[in-house]
Design an enzyme around this catalytic site. Structure first.
Site, PDB file in Angstrom:
ATOM      1  N   HIS A  70       0.730  -1.048  -0.040  1.00  0.00           N
ATOM      2  CA  HIS A  70       0.146   0.072  -0.052  1.00  0.00           C
ATOM      3  C   HIS A  70       0.920   1.302   0.075  1.00  0.00           C
ATOM      4  CE1 HIS A  70      -3.253  -2.730   1.763  1.00  0.00           C
ATOM      5  NE2 HIS A  70      -3.457  -2.294   0.384  1.00  0.00           N
ATOM      6  N   GLU A  73       1.551   3.855   3.304  1.00  0.00           N
ATOM      7  CA  GLU A  73       2.321   3.116   4.315  1.00  0.00           C
ATOM      8  C   GLU A  73       3.756   3.233   4.546  1.00  0.00           C
ATOM      9  OE1 GLU A  73       0.260  -0.567   4.458  1.00  0.00           O
ATOM     10  OE2 GLU A  73      -1.910   0.282   4.296  1.00  0.00           O
ATOM     11  N   HIS A 199       2.457  -3.732   6.829  1.00  0.00           N
ATOM     12  CA  HIS A 199       1.811  -2.529   6.593  1.00  0.00           C
ATOM     13  C   HIS A 199       1.727  -1.537   7.558  1.00  0.00           C
ATOM     14  CE1 HIS A 199      -0.735  -4.206   3.311  1.00  0.00           C
ATOM     15  NE2 HIS A 199       0.099  -5.466   3.521  1.00  0.00           N
ATOM     16  N   GLU A 274       0.729  -4.979  11.043  1.00  0.00           N
ATOM     17  CA  GLU A 274       0.391  -3.494  11.177  1.00  0.00           C
ATOM     18  C   GLU A 274       1.310  -2.655  12.058  1.00  0.00           C
ATOM     19  OE1 GLU A 274      -1.781  -2.052   8.991  1.00  0.00           O
ATOM     20  OE2 GLU A 274      -2.669  -4.059   8.303  1.00  0.00           O
TER      21      GLU A 274
HETATM   22  O1  PAY Z   1      -3.746  -9.112   5.835  1.00  0.00           O
HETATM   23  O2  PAY Z   1      -5.940  -8.991   6.464  1.00  0.00           O
HETATM   24  C1  PAY Z   1      -4.915  -8.326   6.029  1.00  0.00           C
HETATM   25  C2  PAY Z   1      -4.359  -6.995   6.142  1.00  0.00           C
HETATM   26  C3  PAY Z   1      -5.457  -5.851   6.338  1.00  0.00           C
HETATM   27  C4  PAY Z   1      -5.048  -4.552   5.864  1.00  0.00           C
HETATM   28  C5  PAY Z   1      -5.746  -4.451   4.625  1.00  0.00           C
HETATM   29  O3  PAY Z   1      -5.223  -4.725   3.511  1.00  0.00           O
HETATM   30  O4  PAY Z   1      -6.877  -3.799   4.356  1.00  0.00           O
HETATM   31  C6  PAY Z   1      -5.240  -3.651   7.016  1.00  0.00           C
HETATM   32  C7  PAY Z   1      -5.283  -2.116   6.538  1.00  0.00           C
HETATM   33  C8  PAY Z   1      -3.925  -1.845   5.676  1.00  0.00           C
HETATM   34  O5  PAY Z   1      -2.584  -1.930   6.304  1.00  0.00           O
HETATM   35  O6  PAY Z   1      -3.982  -1.806   4.601  1.00  0.00           O
HETATM   36  C9  PAY Z   1      -5.193  -1.290   7.737  1.00  0.00           C
HETATM   37  C10 PAY Z   1      -5.028   0.224   7.232  1.00  0.00           C
HETATM   38  C11 PAY Z   1      -5.066   1.030   8.664  1.00  0.00           C
HETATM   39  C12 PAY Z   1      -6.162   0.738   6.522  1.00  0.00           C
HETATM   40  O7  PAY Z   1      -5.812   1.454   5.354  1.00  0.00           O
HETATM   41  O8  PAY Z   1      -7.174   0.620   6.665  1.00  0.00           O
HETATM   42 ZN    ZN Z   2      -1.861  -1.794   4.072  1.00  0.00          ZN
END
Ligand code: PAY
Ligand code: ZN
Length: 311
Positions: A70, A73, A199, A274
């Site tokens: 992402h 991040e 992340h 995270e």
């Molecule tokens: O592997 O389940 C997982 C990761 C979940 C992440 C996601 O891909 O949505 C969580 C989010 C992330 O790091 O992208 C959390 C962050 C704070 C967001 O953007 O919501």
């Molecule tokens: Zn992420």
């Protein structure tokens, strides 16, 4: 605009990161190899760095790390760079690092979503997805962490909604960045003994599954490792990371990298992490560069403990 190139002074651009990886390689050719995983949508090279003693003919067990799936991040990306530097630069002076590098091969991809990362520097600091346009839509980008071929687009993904931040793409591995990463990992799957996808943010160390809340077959092993990992992190910085299955500790997702590495490649120790700050912080994705070092140290502490679970 002044170009800041000092190590802990600022978050580095992609060009600076690649430059640093190549510098590490020049410094120690028997220990480091920089390689390409292929091209991004905008035709940039996705670089990885391999670190191990006798790197040119390594058959050692692999710990595979990636950051920057992402774009926004940034602390994830700086932490991958921090870990790579630590492993190379402390090899001769630090006994425990030398042991980690002699016994294992570390493969680190610091920026998976290269186009997105560059876009967050130039245009939109909070961009998340890649930069490939979508057919029949003015909205750009796919969430690379929903694009892997495991329970694709079943839950926690906005199928068909091109403008969503969790748009999973038109089909599994429709995006060059997730595809290139997966093809490379698949080619060395027998050697991968642990995987971490970094992340931010939330201070969470998460195992499979993302797509469902039931416990996977190896969960006892995973929870023992994760408990030790979060304790090691706490000892380093007094930062508490929660741990558990991703679907429980954060929310359900499908087609994410961690589930694919666990479910398809069969890697028991597959984690999504995270980093700082915590879910309660107002800072979110925007941390000052003073976080680069402490968060990098947390990543190193967690990974040392993880490595002790790899035989
Ligand atoms: O592997 O389940 C997982 C990761 C979940 C992440 C996601 O891909 O949505 C969580 C989010 C992330 O790091 O992208 C959390 C962050 C704070 C967001 O953007 O919501
Ligand atoms: Zn992420």
């Amino acid at each position: 605009r002044p170009r800041s190139v000092s190590f802990n002074g600022a978050f580095r651009s992609y060009a600076q990161i690649v430059h640093e990886m190549k510098r590490l390689e020049r410094l120690n050719k028997s220990l480091v190899e920089v390689f390409s995983l292929g091209k991004t949508y905008e035709n940039r090279t996705m670089y990885g760095i391999k670190i191990s003693s006798n790197i040119s003919n390594s058959t050692k067990p692999v710990i595979f790390l990636n950051c920057g799936i992402h774009a926004r991040e940034w602390i994830s990306i700086s932490s991958c760079v921090y870990v790579a530097r630590e492993l190379v630069l402390k090899y001769s002076s630090d006994e425990s690092i030398r042991h980690l590098v002699n016994r294992l091969e570390w493969i680190i991809v610091p920026v998976v979503n290269v186009d997105g990362y560059i876009y967050t520097h130039k245009t939109d600091r909070l961009w998340r997805k890649n930069r490939k346009p979508n057919v029949n839509s003015s909205c750009i980008g796919t969430d690379l962490n929903r694009n892997f071929n495991v329970k694709w687009a079943t839950v926690g993904a906005d199928y068909g909604k091109h403008c969503s931040d969790i748009y999973p793409g038109e089909r599994p591995f429709s995006e060059p960045e997730s595809y290139n990463l997966a093809i490379y990992m698949y080619s060395i799957r027998d050697r991968i003994k642990a995987y971490v996808d970094f992340h931010s943010y939330g201070q969470l160390w998460m195992s499979a599954w993302g797509f469902a809340t039931y416990l996977p077959p190896t969960y006892t092993k995973n929870s023992i490792a994760m408990r030790r990992i979060v304790i090691a992190i706490y000892m380093t910085n007094r930062k508490y990371y929660q741990y558990g299955p991703a679907a429980i500790v954060i929310y359900k997702t499908s087609g994410d990298a961690t589930d694919w590495v666990y479910g398809v490649l069969g890697v028991t120790h597959s984690y999504g992490v995270e980093l700082q700050p915590s879910i309660f912080s107002q800072k979110g994705f925007i941390l000052s560069p003073s976080y680069i070092e402490p968060v990098g140290k947390e990543a190193v502490a967690g990974l040392k403990t993880l490595a002790s679970h790899v035989r």
